[in-house]
Design an enzyme around this catalytic site. Structure first.
Site, PDB file in Angstrom:
ATOM      1  CG  HIS A   1       7.909  10.433 -14.153  1.00 42.69           C
ATOM      2  ND1 HIS A   1       8.443  10.416 -12.889  1.00 42.69           N
ATOM      3  CD2 HIS A   1       8.246   9.250 -14.714  1.00 42.69           C
ATOM      4  CE1 HIS A   1       9.066   9.269 -12.694  1.00 42.69           C
ATOM      5  NE2 HIS A   1       8.965   8.537 -13.784  1.00 42.69           N
TER       6      HIS A   1
ATOM      7  CG  ASP B   1       5.262   1.423  -6.848  1.00 41.73           C
ATOM      8  OD1 ASP B   1       5.373   0.605  -7.777  1.00 41.73           O
ATOM      9  OD2 ASP B   1       6.113   2.283  -6.601  1.00 41.73           O
TER      10      ASP B   1
ATOM     11  NE  ARG C   1       7.896  -4.947 -11.031  1.00 38.30           N
ATOM     12  CZ  ARG C   1       7.989  -3.665 -11.403  1.00 38.30           C
ATOM     13  NH1 ARG C   1       7.463  -2.709 -10.646  1.00 38.30           N
ATOM     14  NH2 ARG C   1       8.598  -3.330 -12.514  1.00 38.30           N
TER      15      ARG C   1
ATOM     16  CB  SER D   1       5.656   0.684 -10.891  1.00 35.02           C
ATOM     17  OG  SER D   1       6.582   1.295 -10.034  1.00 35.02           O
TER      18      SER D   1
ATOM     19  CE  LYS E   1       6.769   4.918  -8.526  1.00 42.41           C
ATOM     20  NZ  LYS E   1       7.835   3.940  -8.325  1.00 42.41           N
TER      21      LYS E   1
END
Ligand code: URA
Ligand code: CA
Length: 433
Positions: free
Chosen positions: A82, A161, A168, A183, A187
């Site tokens: 990621h 999320d 947020r 967060s 995922k």
């Protein structure tokens, strides 16, 4: 349990229990707890932080708020990668076949999304015929047989999320390490892989503008992963200037192909090796990071990485001939050079603004309904630290419109030429715990 008490408890700097965190996330997902209470709670976290245990609990509460992907039908250790997002980041297109060439299963679920260019799927779709609309069974079969497949996002992953991130965004609580880390990790964990390699970017084009903040975020994410049973490592990498030379969808596919051949831009290759060796190590295929890196270099040298790319493209309906003939990729109608206006050394290339210049051409989506033009984008002919003479091309614009004055203006405003500058350090740090 009452939400107001949990807000006050966090406001006063106390640690919340697992049950209390679950209560907030379950209640919020179901709609039992209103936005105004959760925004006060998020603001309390922003100022009071969370312990490592609370961060892991928050992550798992969000994972459990929706579907999770079960990859157990795929043999071997599945390693996901990621990136916290950057400009012209072509690494996934290189890493997926590179790692799969070492028989490590790459089961990639990817998105389109907003940004300066499209997501990984958009980029791959610049190859004629390539598609990601495959069934889960087919996906599993492809990975078991060929070690690589990409599928579009499916299922209702981490709805908590989605809701919390949107809240947020409008309550000044995005920029909180425990909230960002949970967060992102929720995922990744919901997506089902056994191990996770993170590329945390720092610099103008990144979420974290300083290396120090990027390091804190990396530690937070690595510790969450390891605490919930997913082996996790991170690389902190520079995003002050765009990565590689290409920014655009088909241009980045070509850049990935060049890199798989061992002829890519030096920074892109360096980052792919830094991330790739962690993936190989976590997959249990090498005893050390150094050994892992040697294996990766070997499959670039002997052509197996490029062959794996062709196999992957053909498996999902695409024309593998693009790997040998890039003119088969979508081509823009106009190539426009942007010449340097003075002699000197390139001192600054503001990543996010140059990304926006590519988006103005149509390389990325401004809103989720915009259409992407896969052919357009920018090629950087100079990078920070390169010497340049007046009249030499800084950037080649690939456009499908004749007048690109807006793009040229943005490029000049965001590439600074000075007297001297050094290429920035690309890999700032390796975070393993
Ligand atoms: N990206 C995410 O997915 N979540 C955050 O909180 C910040 C960036
Ligand atoms: Ca690039």
């Amino acid at each position: 349990m009452r939400m107001v008490d949990l807000i006050a408890k966090k406001r006063d700097g106390k640690e919340l229990t697992t049950e209390e965190i679950n209560f907030v996330i379950e209640g919020y997902t179901k709609g039992d707890i209103p936005d105004y209470q959760v925004s006060a709670w998020a603001m309390a976290i922003y100022f009071q932080d969370m312990s490592e245990r609370e961060r892991a609990d928050l992550t798992m509460a969000m994972v459990n708020s929706g579907d999770t992907i079960d990859l157990s039908a795929i043999e071997g250790i599945k390693v996901d990668k990621h990136s916290t997002g950057g400009v012209g980041d072509t690494t996934t297109l290189v890493l997926a076949p590179l790692v799969a060439a070492l028989d490590i299963p790459v089961a990639k679920m990817s998105g389109r999304g907003l940004g300066h260019t499209g997501g990984t799927i958009d980029k791959l779709e610049s190859i004629e015929g390539f598609h990601v609309e495959i069934s889960t069974d087919e996906f599993v079969n492809l990975v078991n047989t060929h070690k690589i497949a990409v599928i579009g996002q499916t299922g209702n992953l981490t709805p908590a999320d989605k809701k919390l991130y949107a809240l947020r965004d409008v309550t000044g609580t995005v920029n909180s390490i425990p909230l960002i880390a949970s967060s992102i990790m929720s995922k990744k964990i919901a997506a089902g892989s056994d191990a996770i390699v993170l590329d945390v970017k720092t610099g103008a084009g990144a979420f974290m503008k300083t290396a120090e903040d990027a390091k804190k975020l990396a530690h937070a994410m690595v510790s969450i992963g390891n605490n919930v049973g997913r082996k996790t490592m991170a690389v902190i990498s520079d995003m002050s200037q765009p990565l590689g030379r290409a920014i655009g969808n088909s241009l980045e596919v070509q850049e990935a192909i060049d890199t798989l051949r061992g002829r890519g831009p030096a920074d892109l290759e360096e980052l792919c090796l830094a991330l790739g060796r962690q993936m190989v190590y976590l997959a249990g295929k090498a005893a050390s990071l150094e050994e892992a890196e040697e294996q990766l270099k070997e499959v670039i040298r002997n052509g197996k990485a490029l062959d794996k790319f062709k196999e992957f493209i053909a498996n999902q309906g695409g024309n593998p001939a693009v790997a040998d003939d890039p003119s088969l990729l979508p081509q823009a109608s106009f190539l426009i050079e942007v010449p340097a206006r003075q002699d000197g050394v390139v001192a600054e290339i503001v990543a996010d603004e140059i990304g926006t210049a590519a988006m103005l051409l149509g390389a990325g989506r401004a809103t989720k309904d915009s259409e992407i033009d896969l052919a357009v984008g920018l090629m950087l002919n100079k990078k920070i630290g390169d010497r340049v003479q007046a009249g030499e091309s800084l950037v080649t614009i690939h456009a499908n419109r004749e007048n690109v004055d807006d793009v040229i203006e943005k490029i000049y405003a965001n590439i600074r030429i000075g007297d001297h500058a050094e290429a920035p350090v690309l890999v700032h740090d390796i975070v393993t715990e």
